[in-house]
Scaffold this motif. Sequence first.
Motif, PDB file in Angstrom:
ATOM      1  N   THR A 130       4.204  33.740   0.782  1.00 60.73           N
ATOM      2  CA  THR A 130       4.693  33.395  -0.552  1.00 60.73           C
ATOM      3  C   THR A 130       4.928  34.593  -1.469  1.00 60.73           C
ATOM      4  O   THR A 130       5.415  34.418  -2.588  1.00 60.73           O
ATOM      5  N   ILE A 131       4.575  35.792  -1.027  1.00 60.96           N
ATOM      6  CA  ILE A 131       4.845  36.989  -1.822  1.00 60.96           C
ATOM      7  C   ILE A 131       5.530  38.020  -0.936  1.00 60.96           C
ATOM      8  O   ILE A 131       5.453  37.928   0.292  1.00 60.96           O
ATOM      9  N   PRO A 132       6.220  39.005  -1.526  1.00 59.83           N
ATOM     10  CA  PRO A 132       6.921  39.992  -0.700  1.00 59.83           C
ATOM     11  C   PRO A 132       5.957  40.757   0.205  1.00 59.83           C
ATOM     12  O   PRO A 132       4.860  41.141  -0.205  1.00 59.83           O
ATOM     13  N   THR A 133       6.374  40.942   1.440  1.00 63.34           N
ATOM     14  CA  THR A 133       5.576  41.730   2.381  1.00 63.34           C
ATOM     15  C   THR A 133       6.029  43.191   2.322  1.00 63.34           C
ATOM     16  O   THR A 133       7.148  43.489   1.896  1.00 63.34           O
ATOM     17  N   PRO A 134       5.188  44.117   2.741  1.00 63.65           N
ATOM     18  CA  PRO A 134       5.580  45.529   2.730  1.00 63.65           C
ATOM     19  C   PRO A 134       6.719  45.799   3.705  1.00 63.65           C
ATOM     20  O   PRO A 134       6.897  45.069   4.696  1.00 63.65           O
ATOM     21  N   GLU A 135       7.472  46.836   3.440  1.00 65.25           N
ATOM     22  CA  GLU A 135       8.602  47.185   4.308  1.00 65.25           C
ATOM     23  C   GLU A 135       8.147  47.519   5.722  1.00 65.25           C
ATOM     24  O   GLU A 135       8.923  47.402   6.673  1.00 65.25           O
ATOM     25  N   THR A 136       6.907  47.915   5.867  1.00 64.60           N
ATOM     26  CA  THR A 136       6.388  48.274   7.194  1.00 64.60           C
ATOM     27  C   THR A 136       6.129  47.056   8.074  1.00 64.60           C
ATOM     28  O   THR A 136       5.919  47.200   9.285  1.00 64.60           O
ATOM     29  N   PHE A 137       6.129  45.863   7.494  1.00 67.70           N
ATOM     30  CA  PHE A 137       5.840  44.658   8.269  1.00 67.70           C
ATOM     31  C   PHE A 137       7.120  44.075   8.853  1.00 67.70           C
ATOM     32  O   PHE A 137       8.037  43.712   8.130  1.00 67.70           O
ATOM     33  N   ASN A 138       7.162  43.972  10.171  1.00 65.00           N
ATOM     34  CA  ASN A 138       8.280  43.347  10.869  1.00 65.00           C
ATOM     35  C   ASN A 138       7.705  42.312  11.835  1.00 65.00           C
ATOM     36  O   ASN A 138       7.092  42.680  12.839  1.00 65.00           O
ATOM     37  N   PRO A 139       7.865  41.024  11.536  1.00 68.25           N
ATOM     38  CA  PRO A 139       7.261  40.001  12.394  1.00 68.25           C
ATOM     39  C   PRO A 139       7.781  40.030  13.821  1.00 68.25           C
ATOM     40  O   PRO A 139       7.100  39.570  14.743  1.00 68.25           O
ATOM     41  N   ASN A 140       8.969  40.576  14.016  1.00 65.57           N
ATOM     42  CA  ASN A 140       9.555  40.618  15.364  1.00 65.57           C
ATOM     43  C   ASN A 140       8.942  41.688  16.246  1.00 65.57           C
ATOM     44  O   ASN A 140       9.062  41.634  17.474  1.00 65.57           O
ATOM     45  N   THR A 141       8.287  42.665  15.617  1.00 71.60           N
ATOM     46  CA  THR A 141       7.641  43.728  16.393  1.00 71.60           C
ATOM     47  C   THR A 141       6.128  43.780  16.166  1.00 71.60           C
ATOM     48  O   THR A 141       5.457  44.674  16.690  1.00 71.60           O
ATOM     49  N   TYR A 142       5.618  42.833  15.389  1.00 76.01           N
ATOM     50  CA  TYR A 142       4.184  42.799  15.091  1.00 76.01           C
ATOM     51  C   TYR A 142       3.370  42.785  16.381  1.00 76.01           C
ATOM     52  O   TYR A 142       3.656  42.028  17.310  1.00 76.01           O
ATOM     53  N   GLN A 143       2.365  43.637  16.426  1.00 72.59           N
ATOM     54  CA  GLN A 143       1.531  43.757  17.620  1.00 72.59           C
ATOM     55  C   GLN A 143       0.055  43.746  17.215  1.00 72.59           C
ATOM     56  O   GLN A 143      -0.388  44.611  16.470  1.00 72.59           O
ATOM     57  N   PRO A 144      -0.722  42.767  17.675  1.00 74.94           N
ATOM     58  CA  PRO A 144      -2.149  42.760  17.332  1.00 74.94           C
ATOM     59  C   PRO A 144      -2.857  43.986  17.891  1.00 74.94           C
ATOM     60  O   PRO A 144      -2.467  44.529  18.936  1.00 74.94           O
ATOM     61  N   PHE A 145      -3.901  44.397  17.210  1.00 77.72           N
ATOM     62  CA  PHE A 145      -4.695  45.527  17.674  1.00 77.72           C
ATOM     63  C   PHE A 145      -5.299  45.251  19.049  1.00 77.72           C
ATOM     64  O   PHE A 145      -5.765  44.152  19.327  1.00 77.72           O
ATOM     65  N   GLN A 146      -5.272  46.267  19.889  1.00 75.51           N
ATOM     66  CA  GLN A 146      -6.021  46.261  21.129  1.00 75.51           C
ATOM     67  C   GLN A 146      -6.682  47.614  21.292  1.00 75.51           C
ATOM     68  O   GLN A 146      -6.047  48.650  21.040  1.00 75.51           O
ATOM     69  N   GLY A 147      -7.944  47.629  21.689  1.00 74.58           N
ATOM     70  CA  GLY A 147      -8.618  48.900  21.879  1.00 74.58           C
ATOM     71  C   GLY A 147     -10.087  48.709  22.200  1.00 74.58           C
ATOM     72  O   GLY A 147     -10.635  47.619  22.064  1.00 74.58           O
ATOM     73  N   GLU A 148     -10.707  49.770  22.614  1.00 75.29           N
ATOM     74  CA  GLU A 148     -12.125  49.752  22.954  1.00 75.29           C
ATOM     75  C   GLU A 148     -12.969  49.790  21.683  1.00 75.29           C
ATOM     76  O   GLU A 148     -12.694  50.580  20.780  1.00 75.29           O
ATOM     77  N   PRO A 149     -14.003  48.952  21.602  1.00 77.68           N
ATOM     78  CA  PRO A 149     -14.904  49.022  20.459  1.00 77.68           C
ATOM     79  C   PRO A 149     -15.823  50.235  20.543  1.00 77.68           C
ATOM     80  O   PRO A 149     -16.064  50.771  21.633  1.00 77.68           O
ATOM     81  N   THR A 150     -16.317  50.647  19.402  1.00 80.79           N
ATOM     82  CA  THR A 150     -17.317  51.720  19.358  1.00 80.79           C
ATOM     83  C   THR A 150     -18.616  51.257  19.983  1.00 80.79           C
ATOM     84  O   THR A 150     -19.318  52.017  20.651  1.00 80.79           O
ATOM     85  N   GLY A 151     -18.972  50.012  19.747  1.00 88.66           N
ATOM     86  CA  GLY A 151     -20.211  49.465  20.276  1.00 88.66           C
ATOM     87  C   GLY A 151     -20.183  47.957  20.260  1.00 88.66           C
ATOM     88  O   GLY A 151     -19.287  47.332  19.680  1.00 88.66           O
ATOM     89  N   LEU A 152     -21.159  47.354  20.923  1.00 85.65           N
ATOM     90  CA  LEU A 152     -21.244  45.908  21.032  1.00 85.65           C
ATOM     91  C   LEU A 152     -22.404  45.382  20.195  1.00 85.65           C
ATOM     92  O   LEU A 152     -23.472  46.001  20.120  1.00 85.65           O
ATOM     93  N   LEU A 153     -22.178  44.234  19.568  1.00 89.85           N
ATOM     94  CA  LEU A 153     -23.196  43.568  18.770  1.00 89.85           C
ATOM     95  C   LEU A 153     -23.845  42.456  19.588  1.00 89.85           C
ATOM     96  O   LEU A 153     -23.189  41.839  20.440  1.00 89.85           O
ATOM     97  N   LYS A 154     -25.107  42.212  19.319  1.00 87.77           N
ATOM     98  CA  LYS A 154     -25.772  41.085  19.966  1.00 87.77           C
ATOM     99  C   LYS A 154     -26.615  40.335  18.952  1.00 87.77           C
ATOM    100  O   LYS A 154     -26.931  40.852  17.865  1.00 87.77           O
ATOM    101  N   ASP A 155     -26.967  39.121  19.297  1.00 84.69           N
ATOM    102  CA  ASP A 155     -27.765  38.288  18.412  1.00 84.69           C
ATOM    103  C   ASP A 155     -29.064  38.987  18.047  1.00 84.69           C
ATOM    104  O   ASP A 155     -29.763  39.532  18.906  1.00 84.69           O
TER     105      ASP A 155
END
Length: 262
Positions: free
Chosen positions: A117-142
């Motif tokens: 509902t509001i203008p998106t930044p010029e850097t945002f292109n839904p056609n090339t949007y790619q979710p982050f993928q990468g190794e975490p620094t560490g793992l959390l546990k209960d």
Amino acid sequence: MTLIKDRWFTVQEIGNSTFAISEYGHWEKVHSFLLLGDREAALIDTGLGIDNIKRITDQLTSLPIKVLTTHVHTDHIGSHGEYNEIYVHEGDKDWLVNGIRGLSIEQIREHISRDITIPTPETFNPNTYQPFQGEPTGLLKDGDVIDLGNRQLEIYHTPGHSPGHISIFDRLEKYLFTGDLLYDQTPIYAYYPSTSPVDLVDSLQRISNIEDVMMIYGSHNSLGLEKNILKEVKKGIIYLKENKLVKFGTGLHKFNGFSVQF
């Protein structure tokens, strides 16, 4: 109190050294949260990735920031790539590294780009949007406790919405950050094959028994829920279990202040 005038993010101080960073221009109304200690800061999720949340956190603190991932869905990991320290529960690690199971890139791009509902930044292109993928620094546990100096954050493994979903209890402010386990207005869902209705209800039951909670902060919709909603959660759990509704395909179940969909 609203802080920082920004074209995409709405920043509000919700407690002592505690900030909500919200994306109200998107239909999901996503909230991320920055918690400051005297030695380090924690950023609970990094938003949609339509715009760069680091622009905001840089204005709020110069402390080193640990990113605590409530779960690995697109709307919670959008700016993960901007930070050096990223933590996730082991149950969602594979999704962070190799991509979110059960969602194609086409589905993700359609999901991220609709009903804005509001203008998106010029850097945002839904056609090339790619979710982050990468190794975490560490793992959390209960049971892990993240010590920010004068402030301790307790990790609760609360699966159901995703295998590695966590909730975070701030012992200082008595705030409970519930990610996508509990929020209002729209349904909490566990109807995808990658979700678990049984785990979700068990997780809701667990957080409803945490003592001394003053406020609940979910990752969507209303910013802050009163602690009395946990009493309604307990009632809802009893209803779902007694009526044998905790399974795929039973549909939408509405309660006082929240709803779930299986």
